[in-house]
Design an enzyme around this catalytic site. Sequence first.
Site, PDB file in Angstrom:
ATOM      1  CG  ASP A   1      33.067  27.399  -1.737  1.00  0.00           C
ATOM      2  OD1 ASP A   1      33.911  26.548  -1.401  1.00  0.00           O
ATOM      3  OD2 ASP A   1      32.761  27.617  -2.918  1.00  0.00           O
TER       4      ASP A   1
ATOM      5  CG  HIS B   1      33.710  23.748  -3.094  1.00  0.00           C
ATOM      6  ND1 HIS B   1      34.951  24.292  -2.809  1.00  0.00           N
ATOM      7  CD2 HIS B   1      33.803  23.310  -4.384  1.00  0.00           C
ATOM      8  CE1 HIS B   1      35.741  24.211  -3.873  1.00  0.00           C
ATOM      9  NE2 HIS B   1      35.074  23.605  -4.837  1.00  0.00           N
TER      10      HIS B   1
ATOM     11  CD  GLU C   1      37.290  22.873  -7.869  1.00  0.00           C
ATOM     12  OE1 GLU C   1      38.240  23.169  -8.599  1.00  0.00           O
ATOM     13  OE2 GLU C   1      36.896  23.601  -6.934  1.00  0.00           O
TER      14      GLU C   1
END
Length: 753
Positions: free
Chosen positions: A180, A253, A316
Site C-alpha cells: 500500500d 495505493h 481508490e
Amino acid sequence: MRILIIQLLFCTYPIFSFGQHGIIPTPSEIQERTGQIFFEDKQITIQAGALESETIEFLKGEFKIIGLELSEAKDADIVFIPLSNLPPEAYNLDIDEKITLTASSASGKFYGLMTLLQWIGERKHVIYAQKVRIVDSPAFDWRGLHLDVSRHFFTIDEVKRFIDLMVLYKFNTFHWHLTDDQGWRIAIDKYPRLTSVGAFRDSTVIGHYSDSPRKYEQQKYGDFYTKDQIKEVVAYAKARSVNIVPEIEMPGHSRAALAAYPELSCTGEKQGVPGLWGVFDDIYCSKESSIKFMQDVLDEVLELFPYKYIHIGGDEAPKARWDECSECANVMANNGLHDTHELQSYFIGRMDDYLTKKGRILIGWDEILEGGLSPNAAVMSWRGEQGGIEAAKQGHQVVMSPTSYCYFDYYQSSHHSEPLAIGGFLPLEKVYEYSPIPSELSAEEAKFVLGGQANVWTEYIPTFDHVEYMVYPRALALIQSLWCEKKPEYETFLADLILFHEDFLELHNVNFSPSIHFPELHVERSDNGVNIFWTTVNKQEEFSLRTSFDGSFELTETKNLKNGESVTLNKSSFAMPLNFELQSTELDHPLNYTFFPSEILGAQIDLVTPANKKFNHNGSLNLVDGILGDGERWKGDEWLGFREEKIELIIELDAIEQLKTISLGFLKSNGSWIYTPKSIQVSISPDNKEWQEVTNVMCPGETDAIYRPEIELNSYGKYVKITVYPLNEIPKGKGGAGSIPWTFIDEIQLKMQ
C-alpha cells in the site's frame, strides 16, 4: 489410553461444556445421544497417518489447551472414514464408543476436529464429551479474514496466530494485504528497492487523519517479509486448511513502490513513503514500462502463493495524474479508450490477461468494474453490495465484503473507552444480521457469490493485541453467515458466545472486546422530551447514576437504576449541558454522558430524504436526542448519514411559535468521503403546505471537523423545513473523486422567542 463409557443413567457429573449446543459456527444438524465418554487419564489418540505431520502438531497444541494430550496410534480414539460423495469441506462427527469422523478430504477431517475441540468439556477437573452425531457442511466456499500489514506491520509469528485463531471458527481464506502507500512488505528479487526503500517510512501520523493540525511521530518505521518467511506462512496455512490470497495494490495505493522507483509514475517525481493515511494522486502510470514492471512483480508473487486467486486491489485510484499525462494519453489513443475510467479497465485487463495465461484468477475491489470488467476477473464488493450485484448479474464470481457489515476497523460500541478507530459503527449484532446473498439476485445469479469476508485495515490498529480486540468476537458473528445455511436467532448466538465462547477465547489468550457487557445507552421519545435508559446482556445488572450541571458530581445524590429502567429528560429553553455518570459492576471506571436538552428535544421530524441504512441509528430521533455528535471519534450511532444530491427534512412543533434561530451540526472527515455541504436552505410553514423560504446559507469551503452554523430565522411557524445541498461530487485529487460525498448531520437545536 482408556476411554471410560458411562451411560447417562449412571452418570453423576452434571453436563457442562464449552460447546454442547454452543458450537460456532452452528452445525447443520446435531443429534444428541444418551451418555458421555470420559477421558480419565487426560489422554486422547488419533488415527496414525491420517493427517499431515504439521496438522498433527497444531492439533496437539489445541488439545493441550483444553486439557488433553494428543498422540497418534493405530487403534485410536479418533478414527477417520473416507466418504467420497461428501463435499470437500463437509464432515460427519459421531461420538459413541469411539470418535468417528467421516469426510472426503483433509479439510473435512480438520473441520470435524475443530468442532470436537469445542464439544469436549470439563467439569470438576473431569474432561468428557457428550455422545452425539453431527452432520455439517459450509454454505459458502469463501470464508475470509483480511489483514492489512502495510499501515502497521505484523511479525510472522503474529500472522501465524491470526491464522490459528481463524481456523478455530472454520474461516478458510486469509487475504494478506501486502502493499500500500505506507509500506511494501514482500521481497521481490528483481526489484530490491521495493523493500530497501519502499518498506520503510520516516514518520507516522499520530491520532486521527482528520485532526487539525496533524501531529507525527518522527521515527523510521517498517519491515518486510522475506520469501522464505512467506513460504513458511503458506505451508503453515495449508496445514490448517487455509488458502492465502496475496494483495498487490495497483494502479493506486502505490506510493511506497513509487518512492523506490519514481519512474513508474506519471511525473517521475521522487517522493518518500508517506506516513499519512488516505488516498494519493500519484499512482502507477499506465505506460507499458509500468505494466511490465507489475507483471514482473506478479511473476515472483505467483511462485510464492499457489492459490488460484491473486488480488490486485484496483480501488481508490485518482485519475488526476493520468488526466494530465501525455504517455497515458498515448495509451488511450492507441487503444481506442474514451476516458481514464476505461484506461483503468485497460490496465486491469492487461493484468487479467497475464494472470489468466498463468492459470490464475484476478480478483479486485469493486472499482475494477469501472470502464468495463475484464472477462475473467472476480470482484470483491466493498462499497456496499451494488458492485457485487452488478458483477454477479454479469456472470462474474463475487466475494461480498461491504463496509456496513464487514469492516472490522470500525467502532464496535459507543463507549468512550473504545480505542481510536477510523470511524463508523459496527456492533456485534449488526455483523450478525449480514447475509452474503443480496435480495436483488436471482437463484442463478446468487451462485456466483463465493462467500464473504471481513477486512481489518490497520491505520489505527498498531499492535496485534489491538487486532484481536477488533476482530473478536465479531468474527464469530460473521462466520455464522458464511458457514450456516440457516443460522440461529441472534439471542441464541449471544447466549452461546457468553456461556461458552468467551471462555474458549480466554483459554486461547485472545484479547477479545468485552463491549457487549458494557451498558448500552438507549434514547426514546417521550411526551415532553426523551427517555434515556441503559441495558446490558446481564438482565439482572443494576446501575448507579449521578447527575450534575457542572460535571463535578460531588454534591449529587446517587440514583439506582435497574437494567432498562428509564430517566426522563424534558424539553428545555436553556442551553446548559446536563452531565451523567453511570457505574456498573462490569466497568472498571464510570461512563460519562453529556446531554444538551433543547426546546425541540424529541420533536417529530419527517425525513423526506431517508438516511442511508448504513448510518441510520435511531432514525430521526438521532437529530433531536440531546446528544452532540463527536468529531474526534465519530461513530455511526451519533450521526445520520446521507449520500444524496439533496437532503430534506421537516420539523413539526406543537404549535405555531416565534422562531429565533436554528442550528445543526455537520461532520467533516474528507478522508472518509464525508464533506460539509454547499448550502443550507430553511423554510417555514404554518400548515406543512404553504412554505416561505426564510434564508439560504452558503457554507464555507474550509471548516473544523464539526461545522455547526447558527442560522437566524426571526419568523413564525409550526413546521420548519431544512434543505441541505451537498457538493455535487468529491473534488478531483481526493479519495472517492467524482463520487457523491457523504453528508453527516447531527443534533438540531431551535431557539424560540
